[in-house]
Design an enzyme around this catalytic site. Structure first.
Site, mmCIF file in Angstrom:
data_model
loop_
_atom_site.group_PDB
_atom_site.id
_atom_site.type_symbol
_atom_site.label_atom_id
_atom_site.label_comp_id
_atom_site.label_asym_id
_atom_site.label_seq_id
_atom_site.Cartn_x
_atom_site.Cartn_y
_atom_site.Cartn_z
ATOM 1 N N SER A 257 0.816 -1.201 0.000
ATOM 2 C CA SER A 257 0.000 0.000 0.000
ATOM 3 C C SER A 257 0.865 1.272 0.000
ATOM 4 O O SER A 257 1.658 1.476 -0.917
ATOM 5 C CB SER A 257 -0.950 -0.045 1.205
ATOM 6 O OG SER A 257 -1.917 0.964 1.134
ATOM 7 N N HIS B 243 -2.631 -1.354 -4.606
ATOM 8 C CA HIS B 243 -4.096 -1.360 -4.698
ATOM 9 C C HIS B 243 -4.610 0.082 -4.633
ATOM 10 O O HIS B 243 -3.881 0.996 -4.233
ATOM 11 C CB HIS B 243 -4.708 -2.210 -3.575
ATOM 12 C CG HIS B 243 -4.432 -1.704 -2.191
ATOM 13 N ND1 HIS B 243 -4.993 -0.559 -1.688
ATOM 14 C CD2 HIS B 243 -3.649 -2.199 -1.199
ATOM 15 C CE1 HIS B 243 -4.590 -0.361 -0.456
ATOM 16 N NE2 HIS B 243 -3.756 -1.347 -0.127
#
Length: 240
Positions: A125, A148
């Protein structure tokens, strides 16, 4: 003469023990330490970014966290300290607060001293921009990086406006990664929206070799390679 030599040796031993005690306290409190016993006598600051990146809100007391209010002043100190030659960053994070993570990444990227990062375990992330913020990046073969879309929790008052804000935040992240790696912004967005890999989410998980092949990380390697590269950069005055 012999007595003076013994006293000098005893004094050196006491200084060494005191230094080791201070280093152990520093590691325990902040995960940071100075590496300065190398053959080149380079003064390298070791910074660890572990667990969840904690931002404006405190994470659970059960979570391992890296607090950005601790890291930012330390980075300013590293920049200001003429005795520090370079920075080595060890990274194993699940992500966390986007604003805090980007703040740390921008600070690392703006340092005037050579920096090397090493991804161990994971750089997930917001850990992705943190990893690529260094001048040169390594990842161990078993480590993973998860790319993501930006998420947000809680109630939305204006859905359209909130979505545009999330898009802008995501653009900031992808632009930063593209600027500090060999991955294009378009390719990162493509990996972010992949629906074939993560069961409960969209996105992509890259292992060490895949992260290098995609241009996200410079090289697969471990601590010895990272330290050698940083030492070479210090010797040659290399920067990104």
């Amino acid at each position: 003469m012999k007595e003076e030599t013994n006293q000098e040796q005893q004094g050196q031993k006491e200084q060494r023990l005191k230094r080791e005690e201070l280093e152990n306290e520093e590691i325990q409190d902040t995960g940071q330490v100075m590496l300065e016993e190398n053959k080149n006598r380079h003064h390298i600051h070791l910074l660890t970014i572990i667990g969840e990146i904690e931002g404006h809100e405190a994470a659970s007391s059960q979570s391992k966290t890296t607090k950005y209010e601790h890291v930012l002043p330390k980075l300013a100190m590293i920049e200001d300290d003429d005795t520090i030659d370079g920075l080595l960053i060890l990274l194993n994070t699940v992500g966390g607060d986007v604003e805090a993570g980007l703040a740390i990444a921008e600070m690392i990227a703006s340092l005037s001293k050579p920096t090397v990062s090493l991804v161990l375990g994971g750089g997930h992330s917001i850990g992705v921009p943190l990893a690529v913020s260094a001048d040169y990046t390594f990842i161990v073969p078993s480590a993973t990086m998860v790319i993501h879309p930006v998420r947000s929790n809680g109630m939305f008052i204006g859905v359209a406006q909130s979505y545009r804000n999330l898009e802008k935040t995501q653009d900031r992240i992808t632009a930063f990664v593209a600027e500090h790696s060999f991955m294009t912004q378009e390719r990162m967005e493509e990996l972010m929206l992949d629906t074939t890999q993560l069961v409960k989410d969209v996105g992509t998980m890259l292992d060490g070799k895949e992260a290098v092949r995609e241009g996200l990380i410079n090289e697969v390697g471990g601590i010895s390679q990272a330290l050698k590269k940083l030492s070479d950069m210090i010797e040659n005055g290399e920067m990104k």
